[in-house]
Enzyme design. Structure first.
Site, PDB file in Angstrom:
ATOM      1  N   ILE A  35       0.847  -1.182   0.000  1.00 60.55           N
ATOM      2  CA  ILE A  35       0.000   0.000   0.000  1.00 60.55           C
ATOM      3  C   ILE A  35       0.891   1.244   0.000  1.00 60.55           C
ATOM      4  O   ILE A  35       2.034   1.194   0.463  1.00 60.55           O
ATOM      5  CB  ILE A  35      -0.944   0.032   1.213  1.00 60.55           C
ATOM      6  N   TYR A 143      -9.139  -8.201  17.577  1.00 57.56           N
ATOM      7  CA  TYR A 143      -8.151  -8.973  16.823  1.00 57.56           C
ATOM      8  C   TYR A 143      -8.571 -10.435  16.745  1.00 57.56           C
ATOM      9  O   TYR A 143      -8.617 -11.041  15.668  1.00 57.56           O
ATOM     10  CB  TYR A 143      -6.782  -8.842  17.488  1.00 57.56           C
ATOM     11  N   LYS A 147      -9.988 -12.815  13.577  1.00 58.27           N
ATOM     12  CA  LYS A 147      -9.296 -14.046  13.192  1.00 58.27           C
ATOM     13  C   LYS A 147     -10.258 -15.233  13.123  1.00 58.27           C
ATOM     14  O   LYS A 147     -10.177 -16.053  12.206  1.00 58.27           O
ATOM     15  CB  LYS A 147      -8.141 -14.334  14.152  1.00 58.27           C
TER      16      LYS A 147
END
Length: 318
Positions: A35, A143, A147
């Site tokens: 990016i 997080y 996942k």
């Protein structure tokens, strides 16, 4: 010959994985996706093709995949655990919306997809010792939630559309090449830097807190081994437990002291990191990975410590 796109190629895992894949499959067959603001440099830039790939832009992923005739995508775009807690909306946008875009491109262009999960996908109600392959997953962090969602979404695309999705649950990854970037297990990288510089280390994780860890060469080995595995042998797909070593701060400190007798460590516990660490497994049961695709790590705490200290001494002397 495979044509591979590594999304997140300039990150901690991506930067080393891209180079290893180029060594294995040829420089021109591995595209470093990045990016703006995180452009490849040095060997990563000069060693093969690269392209801007923003996971939030499905058309961009599709265009790059078509241009380079990609058949395998390693999706490493994600925020690490501590950073994700401060930016939950962005963590979801990159981790889940981004994965959806990748899977749609993979469905349309017939690509295989590797998207790593983590020990963070487990929660406080998960068995902590020899955490089973199939068990309760109720994480309390964004997080971990992302996942678990990547695992379910990847399985869905395999079952519904036949997309070849595969994944491992990475332990904390330790490397001397790329500095850590906001993970709960980062202390296990930082401690080696302090030891080599001869500085006292302030540990943010409480003594006695065991977590699964893996040395970067083994982490890369696992990702490539799984993507090369015979699909007919895979009972599981998203995601395999993989284990290498489990230790607490006192154990890694003792291993370093064998080489650096004067090294000092004190504790100043970070409450957020400690809370996250307490919800994660002490050690995962990786028997399914060993049975289904012959996973077997190379490094343990002692051999990793020797290598880390040697490599960092060279790196920091430059």
């Amino acid at each position: 010959m495979k044509n591979i796109l590594v999304i997140g190629s300039t990150g901690q895992i991506g930067s080393e994985l891209t180079k290893l894949l180029r060594n294995q499959y040829g420089n021109n067959h591995v595209v470093a996706g990045y990016i703006p603001g995180a452009e490849p440099t040095g060997e990563l830039k000069d060693g093969g093709p690269s392209a801007i790939v923003d996971v939030t832009n499905q058309q961009m992923i599709a265009d790059v995949s078509q241009k380079f005739q990609i058949d395998t995508i390693y999706n490493l775009a994600a925020l690490l655990s501590v950073v994700a807690e401060s930016k939950p909306k962005l963590a979801w946008k990159i981790g889940i919306d981004g994965l959806w875009n990748i899977l749609e491109v993979a469905r349309e262009q017939h690509c295989a997809v590797f998207t790593p999960s983590s020990i963070g996908s487990f929660g406080p109600n998960t068995p902590h010792n020899l955490t089973p392959q199939d068990t309760i997953q109720r994480p309390k962090t964004i997080y971990g939630i992302t996942k678990v969602t990547t695992e379910l979404l990847s399985d869905y695309y395999f079952q519904k559309y036949g997309v070849d999705t595969r994944s491992v649950r990475f332990p904390g990854v330790i490397s001397y090449v790329t500095p850590p970037g906001g993970g709960t297990t980062d202390y296990a990288v930082d401690i080696y830097y302090y030891a080599v510089r001869g500085e006292k280390f302030v540990c943010p994780i409480q003594a006695g807190t065991k977590m699964d860890m893996i040395y970067m060469p083994d982490a890369l080995k696992a990702a490539i081994m799984l993507m090369e595995a015979n699909p007919d042998k895979l009972v599981h797909r998203n995601a395999f437990n993989i284990a290498s070593m489990s230790f607490d701060p006192e154990m890694i400190y003792a291993a370093i002291k064998q080489h650096k007798p004067g090294f000092e460590m004190v504790y100043e516990v970070d409450s957020l990191k400690q809370c996250i660490a307490d919800s994660w497994p002490d050690m995962m049961d990786d028997s399914c990975a060993r049975e289904e695709w012959q996973w077997n790590p190379t490094y343990n705490l002692e051999s990793m410590t020797t290598d880390m200290l040697e490599k960092l001494a060279i790196k920091l002397a430059k």
